[in-house]
Design a protein around this motif. Structure first.
Motif, PDB file in Angstrom:
ATOM      1  N   GLY A  32       0.811  -1.220   0.000  1.00  0.00           N
ATOM      2  CA  GLY A  32       0.000   0.000   0.000  1.00  0.00           C
ATOM      3  C   GLY A  32       0.839   1.262   0.000  1.00  0.00           C
ATOM      4  N   GLU A  33       1.936   1.250   0.746  1.00  0.00           N
ATOM      5  CA  GLU A  33       2.807   2.437   0.800  1.00  0.00           C
ATOM      6  C   GLU A  33       3.423   2.718  -0.569  1.00  0.00           C
ATOM      7  OE1 GLU A  33       5.705   2.433   3.932  1.00  0.00           O
ATOM      8  OE2 GLU A  33       4.271   1.595   5.359  1.00  0.00           O
ATOM      9  N   LEU A  34       3.794   1.657  -1.272  1.00  0.00           N
ATOM     10  CA  LEU A  34       4.361   1.826  -2.612  1.00  0.00           C
ATOM     11  C   LEU A  34       3.333   2.467  -3.537  1.00  0.00           C
ATOM     12  CD1 LEU A  34       6.463   1.353  -4.848  1.00  0.00           C
ATOM     13  CD2 LEU A  34       5.503  -0.926  -5.114  1.00  0.00           C
ATOM     14  N   ARG A  35       2.119   1.959  -3.502  1.00  0.00           N
ATOM     15  CA  ARG A  35       1.068   2.509  -4.366  1.00  0.00           C
ATOM     16  C   ARG A  35       0.816   3.980  -4.048  1.00  0.00           C
ATOM     17  NH1 ARG A  35      -2.723   2.004  -7.918  1.00  0.00           N
ATOM     18  NH2 ARG A  35      -4.878   2.591  -7.595  1.00  0.00           N
ATOM     19  N   ALA A  36       0.736   4.304  -2.774  1.00  0.00           N
ATOM     20  CA  ALA A  36       0.508   5.695  -2.381  1.00  0.00           C
ATOM     21  C   ALA A  36       1.655   6.588  -2.850  1.00  0.00           C
ATOM     22  CB  ALA A  36       0.340   5.791  -0.870  1.00  0.00           C
ATOM     23  N   ARG A  38       3.722   6.050  -5.401  1.00  0.00           N
ATOM     24  CA  ARG A  38       3.682   6.164  -6.857  1.00  0.00           C
ATOM     25  C   ARG A  38       2.558   7.101  -7.309  1.00  0.00           C
ATOM     26  NH1 ARG A  38       7.835   4.837  -9.782  1.00  0.00           N
ATOM     27  NH2 ARG A  38       6.467   4.261 -11.450  1.00  0.00           N
ATOM     28  N   MET A  39       1.402   7.018  -6.646  1.00  0.00           N
ATOM     29  CA  MET A  39       0.280   7.867  -7.017  1.00  0.00           C
ATOM     30  C   MET A  39       0.556   9.335  -6.721  1.00  0.00           C
ATOM     31  SD  MET A  39      -1.814   5.864  -8.460  1.00  0.00           S
ATOM     32  CE  MET A  39      -3.279   6.858  -8.623  1.00  0.00           C
ATOM     33  N   SER A  40       1.443   9.601  -5.768  1.00  0.00           N
ATOM     34  CA  SER A  40       1.777  10.994  -5.453  1.00  0.00           C
ATOM     35  C   SER A  40       2.958  11.490  -6.283  1.00  0.00           C
ATOM     36  CB  SER A  40       2.084  11.140  -3.963  1.00  0.00           C
ATOM     37  OG  SER A  40       3.310  10.510  -3.647  1.00  0.00           O
ATOM     38  N   GLY A  41       3.476  10.614  -7.159  1.00  0.00           N
ATOM     39  CA  GLY A  41       4.568  11.024  -8.038  1.00  0.00           C
ATOM     40  C   GLY A  41       5.951  10.767  -7.488  1.00  0.00           C
ATOM     41  N   ALA A  42       6.044  10.134  -6.327  1.00  0.00           N
ATOM     42  CA  ALA A  42       7.359   9.853  -5.737  1.00  0.00           C
ATOM     43  C   ALA A  42       8.069   8.762  -6.539  1.00  0.00           C
ATOM     44  CB  ALA A  42       7.196   9.398  -4.292  1.00  0.00           C
ATOM     45  N   PRO A  43       9.385   8.795  -6.579  1.00  0.00           N
ATOM     46  CA  PRO A  43      10.118   7.740  -7.269  1.00  0.00           C
ATOM     47  C   PRO A  43       9.974   6.404  -6.531  1.00  0.00           C
ATOM     48  CG  PRO A  43      11.630   9.211  -6.144  1.00  0.00           C
ATOM     49  CD  PRO A  43      10.256   9.812  -6.020  1.00  0.00           C
ATOM     50  N   TYR A  44      10.330   5.338  -7.197  1.00  0.00           N
ATOM     51  CA  TYR A  44      10.217   3.987  -6.647  1.00  0.00           C
ATOM     52  C   TYR A  44      11.171   3.833  -5.472  1.00  0.00           C
ATOM     53  CZ  TYR A  44       9.860  -1.100  -6.730  1.00  0.00           C
ATOM     54  OH  TYR A  44       9.630  -2.404  -6.411  1.00  0.00           O
ATOM     55  N   GLY A  48       8.680  -2.115  -2.803  1.00  0.00           N
ATOM     56  CA  GLY A  48       8.094  -2.953  -3.838  1.00  0.00           C
ATOM     57  C   GLY A  48       8.117  -4.424  -3.513  1.00  0.00           C
ATOM     58  N   ILE A  49       8.508  -5.227  -4.476  1.00  0.00           N
ATOM     59  CA  ILE A  49       8.497  -6.673  -4.316  1.00  0.00           C
ATOM     60  C   ILE A  49       9.404  -7.116  -3.170  1.00  0.00           C
ATOM     61  CG2 ILE A  49      10.297  -7.156  -6.010  1.00  0.00           C
ATOM     62  CD1 ILE A  49       8.572  -9.609  -6.840  1.00  0.00           C
ATOM     63  N   ARG A  50      10.482  -6.400  -2.932  1.00  0.00           N
ATOM     64  CA  ARG A  50      11.383  -6.792  -1.830  1.00  0.00           C
ATOM     65  C   ARG A  50      10.668  -6.799  -0.492  1.00  0.00           C
ATOM     66  NH1 ARG A  50      15.299  -3.133  -4.653  1.00  0.00           N
ATOM     67  NH2 ARG A  50      14.080  -1.628  -3.511  1.00  0.00           N
ATOM     68  N   SER A  51       9.746  -5.860  -0.295  1.00  0.00           N
ATOM     69  CA  SER A  51       9.049  -5.798   0.989  1.00  0.00           C
ATOM     70  C   SER A  51       8.123  -6.994   1.174  1.00  0.00           C
ATOM     71  CB  SER A  51       8.268  -4.486   1.126  1.00  0.00           C
ATOM     72  OG  SER A  51       7.236  -4.415   0.168  1.00  0.00           O
TER      73      SER A  51
END
Length: 68
Positions: A32-36, A38-44, A48-51
């Motif tokens: 969920g944090e990754l999606r949030a 990315r949706m706010s324009g933050a870089p990767y 992601g998958i590592r988490s």
């Protein structure tokens, strides 16, 4: 718009490349944090998958079975 380009595909269909959209039944964690981010324009940066790999490895068999 001026950026548009017309391509004559001679009656053929032009589609985007195949994307293997899939999921795994047995996993732990949440992205969920990754999606949030990315949706706010933050870089990767959210893991992601590592988490979810780390969370899956840390989960007990019973926990994984209960979420499957």
């Amino acid at each position: 718009p001026a950026a548009d380009v017309r391509v004559d595909a001679a009656g053929r269909c032009v589609i985007p490349g195949f994307v293997d959209s899939h999921t795994h039944i047995v996993f732990a964690g949440d992205r969920g944090e990754l999606r949030a981010a990315r949706m706010s324009g933050a870089p990767y940066q959210a893991g992601g998958i590592r988490s979810t790999v780390a969370a899956t490895r840390a989960a007990s068999d019973a926990d994984l079975l209960s979420t499957a």
